[in-house]
Motif scaffolding. Structure first.
Motif, PDB file in Angstrom:
ATOM      1  N   ALA A   1       0.836  -1.210   0.000  1.00 23.11           N
ATOM      2  CA  ALA A   1       0.000   0.000   0.000  1.00 23.11           C
ATOM      3  C   ALA A   1       0.865   1.251   0.000  1.00 23.11           C
ATOM      4  N   ASN A   2       1.932   1.259   0.800  1.00 26.42           N
ATOM      5  CA  ASN A   2       2.834   2.420   0.833  1.00 26.42           C
ATOM      6  C   ASN A   2       3.573   2.590  -0.491  1.00 26.42           C
ATOM      7  N   TYR A   3       3.966   1.487  -1.095  1.00 29.90           N
ATOM      8  CA  TYR A   3       4.631   1.548  -2.408  1.00 29.90           C
ATOM      9  C   TYR A   3       3.708   2.217  -3.438  1.00 29.90           C
ATOM     10  N   ILE A   4       2.460   1.808  -3.453  1.00 31.06           N
ATOM     11  CA  ILE A   4       1.490   2.382  -4.401  1.00 31.06           C
ATOM     12  C   ILE A   4       1.292   3.870  -4.126  1.00 31.06           C
ATOM     13  N   LYS A   5       1.099   4.240  -2.865  1.00 29.77           N
ATOM     14  CA  LYS A   5       0.881   5.647  -2.514  1.00 29.77           C
ATOM     15  C   LYS A   5       2.075   6.521  -2.892  1.00 29.77           C
ATOM     16  N   ILE A   6       3.263   6.079  -2.529  1.00 29.80           N
ATOM     17  CA  ILE A   6       4.470   6.870  -2.805  1.00 29.80           C
ATOM     18  C   ILE A   6       4.667   7.047  -4.306  1.00 29.80           C
ATOM     19  N   ASN A   7       4.527   5.988  -5.046  1.00 27.16           N
ATOM     20  CA  ASN A   7       4.770   6.061  -6.483  1.00 27.16           C
ATOM     21  C   ASN A   7       3.652   6.776  -7.228  1.00 27.16           C
ATOM     22  N   ALA A   8       2.454   6.779  -6.696  1.00 26.14           N
ATOM     23  CA  ALA A   8       1.376   7.573  -7.295  1.00 26.14           C
ATOM     24  C   ALA A   8       1.677   9.058  -7.126  1.00 26.14           C
ATOM     25  N   LEU A   9       2.236   9.447  -5.976  1.00 27.20           N
ATOM     26  CA  LEU A   9       2.590  10.846  -5.755  1.00 27.20           C
ATOM     27  C   LEU A   9       3.738  11.285  -6.643  1.00 27.20           C
TER      28      LEU A   9
END
Length: 86
Positions: free
Chosen positions: A72-80
């Motif tokens: 979930a953190n990987y997705i959030k960080i890379n979406a930003l």
């Protein structure tokens, strides 16, 4: 879960064993830079994407809470990174 492309058709409800690695270049700590996963998954959908290529949607069956948080953190960080807030 996740979506993936494959050259094999998989019936809905099929069980899969997945092995994959996430490399997160945006991670702050060295230990969070790379994580290997070995998860069981169940096929939720299988559609023909292109000639002889299928897109599968799978749900993870045995994911640990820490693995779920990492993904979930990987997705959030890379979406930003791809869509920075103006």
């Amino acid at each position: 879960g996740m979506a993936l492309l494959t050259n094999l058709e998989s019936p809905v409800d099929s069980l899969l064993s997945l092995k994959f690695t996430i490399i997160n270049n945006a991670a702050f700590s060295r230990e969070d830079h790379r994580r290997n996963f070995e998860l069981d998954a169940q096929v939720r959908y299988c559609v023909l994407s292109e000639k002889k290529t299928y897109r599968l949607g799978v749900v993870f069956l045995n994911i640990l809470p820490s693995e779920r948080v990492y993904i979930a953190n990987y997705i959030k960080i890379n979406a930003l990174i791809r869509n920075p807030i103006a």
